[in-house]
Design a protein around this motif. Structure first.
Motif, PDB file in Angstrom:
ATOM      1  N   ALA A   1     -68.231 -21.783 -24.178  1.00  9.26           N
ATOM      2  CA  ALA A   1     -67.905 -20.377 -23.967  1.00  9.26           C
ATOM      3  C   ALA A   1     -67.766 -20.123 -22.475  1.00  9.26           C
ATOM      4  O   ALA A   1     -68.181 -20.941 -21.647  1.00  9.26           O
ATOM      5  CB  ALA A   1     -68.980 -19.474 -24.571  1.00  9.26           C
ATOM      6  N   GLY A   2     -67.188 -18.959 -22.149  1.00  8.67           N
ATOM      7  CA  GLY A   2     -67.049 -18.639 -20.730  1.00  8.67           C
ATOM      8  C   GLY A   2     -66.160 -17.437 -20.509  1.00  8.67           C
ATOM      9  O   GLY A   2     -66.050 -16.552 -21.370  1.00  8.67           O
ATOM     10  N   THR A   3     -65.495 -17.427 -19.372  1.00  5.58           N
ATOM     11  CA  THR A   3     -64.655 -16.306 -18.959  1.00  5.58           C
ATOM     12  C   THR A   3     -63.271 -16.818 -18.572  1.00  5.58           C
ATOM     13  O   THR A   3     -63.074 -18.007 -18.355  1.00  5.58           O
ATOM     14  CB  THR A   3     -65.257 -15.565 -17.753  1.00  5.58           C
ATOM     15  OG1 THR A   3     -65.290 -16.452 -16.629  1.00  5.58           O
ATOM     16  CG2 THR A   3     -66.670 -15.078 -18.043  1.00  5.58           C
TER      17      THR A   3
ATOM     18  N   SER B   1     -66.037 -22.305 -17.712  1.00  9.04           N
ATOM     19  CA  SER B   1     -66.494 -22.744 -19.028  1.00  9.04           C
ATOM     20  C   SER B   1     -67.769 -23.565 -18.921  1.00  9.04           C
ATOM     21  O   SER B   1     -67.993 -24.277 -17.934  1.00  9.04           O
ATOM     22  CB  SER B   1     -65.385 -23.598 -19.668  1.00  9.04           C
ATOM     23  OG  SER B   1     -65.842 -24.225 -20.840  1.00  9.04           O
TER      24      SER B   1
ATOM     25  N   GLY C   1     -72.166 -18.182 -23.835  1.00 11.21           N
ATOM     26  CA  GLY C   1     -71.489 -17.841 -22.591  1.00 11.21           C
ATOM     27  C   GLY C   1     -72.363 -17.186 -21.543  1.00 11.21           C
ATOM     28  O   GLY C   1     -71.963 -17.077 -20.378  1.00 11.21           O
ATOM     29  N   GLU C   2     -73.565 -16.735 -21.937  1.00 19.48           N
ATOM     30  CA  GLU C   2     -74.457 -16.107 -20.946  1.00 19.48           C
ATOM     31  C   GLU C   2     -74.803 -17.067 -19.812  1.00 19.48           C
ATOM     32  O   GLU C   2     -75.127 -16.625 -18.701  1.00 19.48           O
ATOM     33  CB  GLU C   2     -75.739 -15.613 -21.629  1.00 19.48           C
ATOM     34  CG  GLU C   2     -75.610 -14.286 -22.344  1.00 19.48           C
ATOM     35  CD  GLU C   2     -74.794 -14.356 -23.628  1.00 19.48           C
ATOM     36  OE1 GLU C   2     -74.470 -15.475 -24.071  1.00 19.48           O
ATOM     37  OE2 GLU C   2     -74.475 -13.287 -24.175  1.00 19.48           O
TER      38      GLU C   2
ATOM     39  N   THR D   1     -71.867 -16.152 -17.523  1.00 22.64           N
ATOM     40  CA  THR D   1     -71.803 -14.771 -17.040  1.00 22.64           C
ATOM     41  C   THR D   1     -73.038 -14.379 -16.233  1.00 22.64           C
ATOM     42  O   THR D   1     -72.967 -13.496 -15.374  1.00 22.64           O
ATOM     43  CB  THR D   1     -71.618 -13.784 -18.206  1.00 22.64           C
ATOM     44  OG1 THR D   1     -72.706 -13.934 -19.134  1.00 22.64           O
ATOM     45  CG2 THR D   1     -70.315 -14.057 -18.935  1.00 22.64           C
TER      46      THR D   1
ATOM     47  N   ASN E   1     -59.789  -9.633 -17.273  1.00 19.96           N
ATOM     48  CA  ASN E   1     -60.853 -10.630 -17.317  1.00 19.96           C
ATOM     49  C   ASN E   1     -61.393 -10.613 -18.746  1.00 19.96           C
ATOM     50  O   ASN E   1     -61.670  -9.543 -19.277  1.00 19.96           O
ATOM     51  CB  ASN E   1     -61.925 -10.244 -16.289  1.00 19.96           C
ATOM     52  CG  ASN E   1     -63.255 -10.942 -16.483  1.00 19.96           C
ATOM     53  OD1 ASN E   1     -64.300 -10.346 -16.282  1.00 19.96           O
ATOM     54  ND2 ASN E   1     -63.228 -12.198 -16.878  1.00 19.96           N
TER      55      ASN E   1
ATOM     56  N   GLU F   1     -64.002 -12.499 -21.910  1.00 15.58           N
ATOM     57  CA  GLU F   1     -65.029 -13.457 -22.314  1.00 15.58           C
ATOM     58  C   GLU F   1     -64.577 -14.057 -23.633  1.00 15.58           C
ATOM     59  O   GLU F   1     -64.082 -13.342 -24.511  1.00 15.58           O
ATOM     60  CB  GLU F   1     -66.398 -12.766 -22.461  1.00 15.58           C
ATOM     61  CG  GLU F   1     -66.964 -12.290 -21.128  1.00 15.58           C
ATOM     62  CD  GLU F   1     -68.310 -11.605 -21.259  1.00 15.58           C
ATOM     63  OE1 GLU F   1     -69.001 -11.831 -22.287  1.00 15.58           O
ATOM     64  OE2 GLU F   1     -68.669 -10.830 -20.354  1.00 15.58           O
ATOM     65  N   TRP F   2     -64.732 -15.353 -23.781  1.00 16.87           N
ATOM     66  CA  TRP F   2     -64.266 -16.074 -24.959  1.00 16.87           C
ATOM     67  C   TRP F   2     -65.345 -17.052 -25.422  1.00 16.87           C
ATOM     68  O   TRP F   2     -66.287 -17.367 -24.690  1.00 16.87           O
ATOM     69  CB  TRP F   2     -62.966 -16.842 -24.642  1.00 16.87           C
ATOM     70  CG  TRP F   2     -63.122 -17.774 -23.467  1.00 16.87           C
ATOM     71  CD1 TRP F   2     -62.862 -17.497 -22.160  1.00 16.87           C
ATOM     72  CD2 TRP F   2     -63.664 -19.109 -23.494  1.00 16.87           C
ATOM     73  NE1 TRP F   2     -63.189 -18.574 -21.372  1.00 16.87           N
ATOM     74  CE2 TRP F   2     -63.684 -19.577 -22.156  1.00 16.87           C
ATOM     75  CE3 TRP F   2     -64.122 -19.942 -24.512  1.00 16.87           C
ATOM     76  CZ2 TRP F   2     -64.152 -20.838 -21.819  1.00 16.87           C
ATOM     77  CZ3 TRP F   2     -64.596 -21.207 -24.174  1.00 16.87           C
ATOM     78  CH2 TRP F   2     -64.597 -21.641 -22.847  1.00 16.87           C
TER      79      TRP F   2
ATOM     80  N   GLU G   1     -64.716 -10.125 -25.280  1.00 22.52           N
ATOM     81  CA  GLU G   1     -64.671  -8.920 -24.436  1.00 22.52           C
ATOM     82  C   GLU G   1     -63.444  -8.978 -23.552  1.00 22.52           C
ATOM     83  O   GLU G   1     -62.974 -10.051 -23.185  1.00 22.52           O
ATOM     84  CB  GLU G   1     -65.931  -8.799 -23.577  1.00 22.52           C
ATOM     85  CG  GLU G   1     -65.951  -7.536 -22.748  1.00 22.52           C
ATOM     86  CD  GLU G   1     -67.347  -7.060 -22.358  1.00 22.52           C
ATOM     87  OE1 GLU G   1     -67.430  -6.054 -21.649  1.00 22.52           O
ATOM     88  OE2 GLU G   1     -68.336  -7.692 -22.771  1.00 22.52           O
TER      89      GLU G   1
END
Length: 312
Positions: free
Chosen positions: A180-182, A200, A205-206, A209, A287, A289-290, A301
């Motif tokens: 996960a990531g941005t 990634s 993903g936290e 982030t 931007n 989030e995935w 997001e």
């Protein structure tokens, strides 16, 4: 339904009702983007949940001293404790439980979403998010997220700016990602518009982030849809949900896994294609989030790149 909306019922004109995060995801959900199914407790629902406490909350806040951190935290804790101990309206609780069952998932994410059309540092990370929430914990999680409207920094911001933007709550099927990531549709530092910039890491993903790891970075050309550069970092940990212990845990990675690529070439291109498509929808730099679960890329997001588009 009096207090809630399904994600496929909401869109851009409903920011003040369902929050910015929900409105944009709802718009994209209806267009066919891979957004996890969900529903929203409206700002009216959140207000109704604390309606009987409003006078007491007002009395507590009327004497808060923003120059005294201890006083601010004490009064924040008093208000949050009141909310957590209170009961949601019976009709709301019934409606929420019905919506949960309709999702067909054992776990959901419960997120606050600000109803102001403005986006900025004032709201980033101010409110609580609960992950892997079960049916039996759903109501207590909702109350915890509502209570976070009165976190100390959020109280101070609203008093200082006179910005009384409300809160809605987005509840979605929980994605349990392998990576996960941005992603940015413009380079976040150089502001070059011709590339997608992806960060990634493994697990939730936290870790990306919240800056818990140095993530892998991929730069994709918009014109050729190819990876033009990448930097693979040593990612010391990953965040996972332990289903036995029922909590999120930080797992240390051995050297081989830490240095492995968290994204395949194909997945990097898929994320870039999604980012470019969303940029084309909103006609501005974005931007996202995935997360990837079972080889599917999910959109969690979307927001504008604040420096360039503070109104998004």
């Amino acid at each position: 339904m009096k207090y809630t909306y399904s994600l496929d019922e909401v869109g851009l004109p409903m920011v003040s009702v369902v929050g910015r995060k929900s409105a944009y995801l709802g718009e994209l959900y209806k267009m066919g983007f891979n957004v996890p199914k969900g529903f929203i407790i409206s700002s009216r629902g959140v207000n109704d949940a604390i309606k009987d406490l409003q006078e007491e909350i007002h009395n507590i806040l009327s004497s808060v001293n923003l120059n005294d951190t201890t006083d601010l935290e004490k009064k924040s804790d008093m208000i949050k404790s009141m909310i957590i101990k209170s009961n949601l309206p019976e009709e709301m609780e019934k409606e929420v439980q019905e919506r949960f069952i309709e999702l067909g998932s054992n776990y959901v994410a419960v997120r606050a979403t600000a109803t102001s059309p403005l986006s900025g540092a004032s709201f980033a990370g101010e409110y609580e998010t609960d992950l892997f929430v079960t049916k039996e914990n759903l109501i207590s999680s909702i109350k915890r997220v509502i209570a976070s409207y009165f976190n100390p920094r959020a109280i101070a911001y609203r008093i200082l700016t006179h910005n009384e933007a409300g809160m809605a709550i987005l509840i979605q099927t929980m994605i349990n990602p392998t990576s996960a990531g941005t992603a940015f549709s413009i380079h976040p530092l150089t502001e070059e518009p011709d590339y997608v910039f992806i960060e990634s890491s493994f697990g939730l993903g936290e870790s990306v982030t919240k800056g818990m790891v140095t993530p892998d970075q991929y730069i994709i050309s918009k014109s050729t849809r190819s990876v033009v550069s990448k930097r693979i970092s040593e990612k010391s940990i990953k965040l996972i949900y332990d289903f036995d212990e029922r909590k999120i845990k930080s797992i240390e990675l051995d050297k081989n896994e830490a240095s492995a690529e968290s994204l395949s070439y194909q997945d990097a291109i898929r994320i870039a294609n999604m980012t470019i498509a969303i940029e084309n929808v909103f006609k501005r730099s974005i931007n996202i989030e995935w997360a990837i679960e079972d080889k599917k890329v999910y959109l969690l997001e979307v927001r504008g790149v604040r420096r360039l588009y503070p109104e998004f």
